[in-house]
Design an enzyme around this catalytic site. Structure first.
Site, mmCIF file in Angstrom:
data_model
loop_
_atom_site.group_PDB
_atom_site.id
_atom_site.type_symbol
_atom_site.label_atom_id
_atom_site.label_comp_id
_atom_site.label_asym_id
_atom_site.label_seq_id
_atom_site.Cartn_x
_atom_site.Cartn_y
_atom_site.Cartn_z
ATOM 1 N N GLU A 35 14.623 -0.497 -23.591
ATOM 2 C CA GLU A 35 13.592 0.101 -24.439
ATOM 3 C C GLU A 35 12.512 0.778 -23.588
ATOM 4 O O GLU A 35 12.004 1.844 -23.926
ATOM 5 C CB GLU A 35 12.950 -0.973 -25.334
ATOM 6 N N ASP A 37 13.029 2.061 -20.639
ATOM 7 C CA ASP A 37 13.610 3.292 -20.099
ATOM 8 C C ASP A 37 13.529 4.444 -21.091
ATOM 9 O O ASP A 37 13.305 5.589 -20.707
ATOM 10 C CB ASP A 37 15.084 3.066 -19.715
ATOM 11 N N LYS A 115 -2.832 -18.919 -0.496
ATOM 12 C CA LYS A 115 -2.792 -17.939 0.589
ATOM 13 C C LYS A 115 -1.388 -17.349 0.654
ATOM 14 O O LYS A 115 -0.475 -17.933 1.218
ATOM 15 C CB LYS A 115 -3.157 -18.598 1.916
ATOM 16 N N LYS A 287 -13.117 -20.231 -0.371
ATOM 17 C CA LYS A 287 -14.282 -19.361 -0.184
ATOM 18 C C LYS A 287 -15.489 -19.966 -0.898
ATOM 19 O O LYS A 287 -15.339 -20.501 -2.006
ATOM 20 C CB LYS A 287 -14.004 -17.968 -0.786
ATOM 21 N N LYS A 311 -4.369 -24.259 6.053
ATOM 22 C CA LYS A 311 -2.932 -23.986 6.135
ATOM 23 C C LYS A 311 -2.058 -25.215 5.918
ATOM 24 O O LYS A 311 -2.497 -26.344 6.130
ATOM 25 C CB LYS A 311 -2.618 -23.436 7.529
HETATM 26 S S1 IVH Z 1 -9.500 -13.491 2.001
HETATM 27 C C1 IVH Z 1 -12.631 -12.186 5.074
HETATM 28 N N1 IVH Z 1 -7.794 -14.387 0.188
HETATM 29 O O1 IVH Z 1 -4.727 -14.330 4.814
HETATM 30 C C2 IVH Z 1 -11.659 -12.631 4.064
HETATM 31 N N2 IVH Z 1 -6.955 -13.683 2.281
HETATM 32 O O2 IVH Z 1 -5.778 -15.508 7.354
HETATM 33 C C3 IVH Z 1 -10.234 -12.470 4.462
HETATM 34 N N3 IVH Z 1 -4.532 -13.855 2.507
HETATM 35 O O3 IVH Z 1 -5.920 -11.388 6.353
HETATM 36 C C4 IVH Z 1 -9.201 -12.556 3.467
HETATM 37 N N4 IVH Z 1 -4.138 -14.649 0.477
HETATM 38 O O4 IVH Z 1 -3.881 -11.214 4.746
HETATM 39 C C5 IVH Z 1 -7.955 -13.889 1.420
HETATM 40 N N5 IVH Z 1 -6.402 -15.203 -1.498
HETATM 41 C C6 IVH Z 1 -6.570 -14.708 -0.264
HETATM 42 C C7 IVH Z 1 -5.483 -14.486 0.607
HETATM 43 C C8 IVH Z 1 -5.707 -13.971 1.880
HETATM 44 C C9 IVH Z 1 -3.599 -14.256 1.634
HETATM 45 C C10 IVH Z 1 -4.256 -13.394 3.899
HETATM 46 C C11 IVH Z 1 -4.900 -12.071 4.259
HETATM 47 C C12 IVH Z 1 -5.850 -12.402 5.385
HETATM 48 C C13 IVH Z 1 -5.260 -13.654 5.934
HETATM 49 C C14 IVH Z 1 -6.337 -14.477 6.614
#
Ligand code: IVH
Length: 664
Positions: A35, A37, A115, A287, A311
């Site tokens: 649909e 497409d 992440k 954050k 991590k």
């Molecule tokens: S914030 C200054 N949020 O992880 C803030 N990064 O180790 C930097 N990443 O370079 C990034 N998911 O490539 C942020 N929800 C997320 C993320 C994220 C993956 C990656 C990103 C960054 C790296 C930092």
């Protein structure tokens, strides 16, 4: 009238955008692909008829941007820095303690996000339109990848927002499924595999040809909304909500946490659940929610003090390499495989790891008997990361000079990393090539799996793929695990495979570097297997995406007597050697007739014809009242004259390209 069409086009675009959003961003489609497409085809047709109404934010304009010579460097509006890592709970609590101290005891909250393991990219919007995408690069300057990013379907090309100009930062990611399929396709083409989804995503966004990115099925997950390089909302959480409201893909697995303990809970929870996600994560990102507090916490030289990457330990384990054996693939490539003392990595017992080739073993400094660190990422075959301790005793691995399967000669050509068995009769190669021949998307012979192929080859029933078409019920019945019913079914499937169109047959031949896509282009350009087999290297190079290496490989293939014999036997079996250009119904040029004249700036006649036909149009040899368009290049002669007399529209190559949906 024109107003009516303009409105219809806009309505279609709105509707398509909504369904793209439902499908690619929310993962909750409301209509079927078919649909969808239909809507897309109608829009393409209307735009082809009214090229003046095409706008860059139309859903038809995702692919078609021009390939580039190289990437242009672009300075970021504010640095795209990286994050410091916390590798365990204690390190995270250290981070939290610093935050608390620096904020002098005032209350604060955290936002915890997954992440995603990809690469970060900034996407710029002006007046609601996507205008530019830039990779992180060194954090100060990145590469302009606008045309490639445009092909990512979860990245909106247009958004509703009062903001005149803003920037989104987020992660380009490849799902595990897409990654697996990409590697399978690369195996078929004899190209090296990507080691993990992250590398695949990075490799896909940084290619010079946008259409390649388009085939890679990337995703974009947004996590920052900036105006003039600064956060727009006072709270990071609000900014994620706003991004989601604007139509960006924002990860739903996020939490506003009142304290460090809640962050720990989130982290522990996802440590368990992450295996079940369709994409890879390597941790969580934490954050401080308040942007004002973020400002006061500030930055070190390389990372913010208000955020951290918390991590998960890589899924690594330590074990011993007990032996190194060699596997022989379809193209004769010998791949060394490490036999490991079985060990559990991330819930799976691992006893084999690929070593790729001799150079890799040398790079690792690996010998048999050594203790190594292995790593498993996603569903990927585990790999050896490094040698942890020398074994005693230990002994070096040597690539055999004779094929372990057939005893044939093994050579490693100059400039190649791979060693190959050059005996085309090698049973190992034969088995692999039969499996390739029968595989899904190639000749699609259901029921012809590994166990069966082993028996067919080992008993001498099949010495070449052409022998498949000679198999009889009596041949199959004595085989292990083969009942009459399944034997009959298999024969039916083999018979049916004779109807597969030429591009499939071409792919099935297993010519080096010729995968599905190249096969399609070859079939379109030449129209028959015999024409391809007869073509010289230069003519072959006239086909889209066929470079010197691919052309040489095709040419050599058809000069090899054994391959010629195979081709003849397949012809006798009744396979499809001619290409019925499937006129794509509902293509943007459906119902339109074209005449080609003169020399076009970049396309050969064959290519122009293929392009028109693939878009559903027809090409005829002479101009008449039935002709809709004459495509004229340099030194166009009498046909152009005739077109003018009859008042037929004359267009150039660029217009043709626009009409089939390429962008200028
Ligand atoms: S914030 C200054 N949020 O992880 C803030 N990064 O180790 C930097 N990443 O370079 C990034 N998911 O490539 C942020 N929800 C997320 C993320 C994220 C993956 C990656 C990103 C960054 C790296 C930092």
């Amino acid at each position: 009238m024109a107003e009516g069409i303009r409105e219809r086009i806009e309505r279609l675009r709105e509707e398509i955008r909504r369904h793209e959003y439902l499908y690619y961003v929310l993962d909750q489609p409301e209509i079927t692909d078919a649909e969808f497409d239909v809507l897309m085809e109608e829009l393409k047709r209307l735009e082809a008829e009214h090229p003046e109404l095409i706008t860059p934010d139309s859903p038809t304009q995702r692919v078609g941007g021009k390939p580039r010579e190289g990437f242009v460097k672009v300075r970021h509006s504010s640095p795209m820095l990286s994050l410091d890592n916390a590798l365990n709970e204690a390190e995270f609590l250290d981070f939290d303690r610093r935050v608390r101290q620096l904020l002098g005891g005032e209350p604060y909250r955290y936002v915890a996000e997954l992440k995603l393991d990809g690469l970060s990219m900034a996407a710029h919007y002006r007046e609601g339109l996507f205008v530019q995408a830039v990779t992180r690069g060194d954090g100060i300057e990145g590469e302009d990848v606008t045309e490639n990013a445009r092909t990512i379907r979860s990245l909106p090309l247009r958004v509703k927002s009062e903001l005149r100009a803003f920037e989104v930062r987020g992660e380009v990611v490849m799902n595990r499924r897409a990654f697996e399929q990409l590697n399978l396709e690369r195996d078929k083409q004899g190209l090296p595999r990507f080691a993990n989804p992250r590398n695949a995503a990075a490799g896909s966004i940084r290619v010079l040809e946008p259409w390649i990115t388009a085939t890679r099925r990337l995703d974009y997950w947004a996590y920052f909304l900036l105006v003039d390089g600064q956060p727009y909302y006072a709270s990071h959480w609000d900014s994620l909500e706003a991004l989601a409201g604007m139509g960006f893909k924002v990860n739903p697995h996020r939490r506003l946490c009142a304290d460090a303990e809640e962050v720990l809970e989130f982290w522990r929870e996802w440590s368990e659940r992450r295996e079940a996600l369709p994409y890879e994560i390597d941790g969580i990102v934490v954050k401080v929610d308040s942007v004002e507090q973020q400002r006061r916490l500030g930055w070190t030289a390389k990372a913010p003090r208000w955020a951290i990457a918390f991590k998960y330990a890589a899924r690594q384990a330590e074990t011993v390499v007990e032996e190194i054996s060699v596997q022989v693939g379809r193209t004769g490539v010998l791949t060394p495989v490490a036999h490991l003392r079985p060990v559990e990595v991330g819930g799976v017992t691992v006893s084999r790891a690929t070593l790729h080739n001799e150079d890799e073993i040398e790079r690792l400094g690996l010998q048999i008997g050594d203790t190594v660190i292995i790593e498993r990422s996603g569903d990927v075959i585990p790999k050896v990361v490094r040698v942890k301790a020398y074994g005693s005793p230990r002994r070096p691995f040597r690539m055999p000079s004779a094929c372990p399967v057939c005893g044939g000669k093994v050579v490693r050509e100059e400039g190649e990393v791979a060693s190959r068995c050059i005996n085309t009769n090698c049973p190992a190669r034969l088995k692999e090539s039969i499996l390739h021949f029968a595989s899904r998307g190639v000749m699609d012979i259901d029921g012809l799996g590994e166990a069966l192929v082993d028996q067919l080859v080992d008993r001498g029933l099949v010495r070449s793929v052409a022998d498949l078409y000679k198999l009889k019920l009596e041949d199959l019945l004595p085989l292990e695990r083969m009942g009459r019913k399944s034997a009959e079914k298999l024969l039916r499937n083999i018979e049916e495979s004779k109807q597969r169109p030429l591009p499939r047959v071409l792919t099935a031949l297993g010519i080096r570097y010729v995968g599905e896509r190249t096969a399609q282009f070859l079939a379109e350009a030449f129209g028959s297997l015999d024409a391809i087999a007869a073509a010289d290297v230069e003519t072959l190079q006239g086909v889209p995406e066929v470079g010197p290496r691919v052309a040489q490989s095709i040419y050599d293939f058809f000069r090899e007597p054994r391959n010629r014999e195979l081709v003849e036997r397949l012809r006798e079996a009744g396979l499809q050697f001619r290409y019925q250009a499937e006129r794509r119904r509902g293509g943007p040029l459906e119902g339109l007739t074209f005449v080609l004249t003169g020399t076009l700036p970049t396309l050969t006649r064959e290519q122009a014809r293929a392009m028109i036909e693939a878009a559903g149009g027809k090409v005829t040899g002479s101009v008449s009242k039935k002709t809709d368009y004459v495509v004229a290049g340099e030194e166009a002669g009498s046909k152009l004259q005739k077109a003018r007399e009859l008042g037929i529209k004359v267009i150039d190559e660029a217009t043709l390209r626009r009409m089939v949906g390429e962008r200028a």
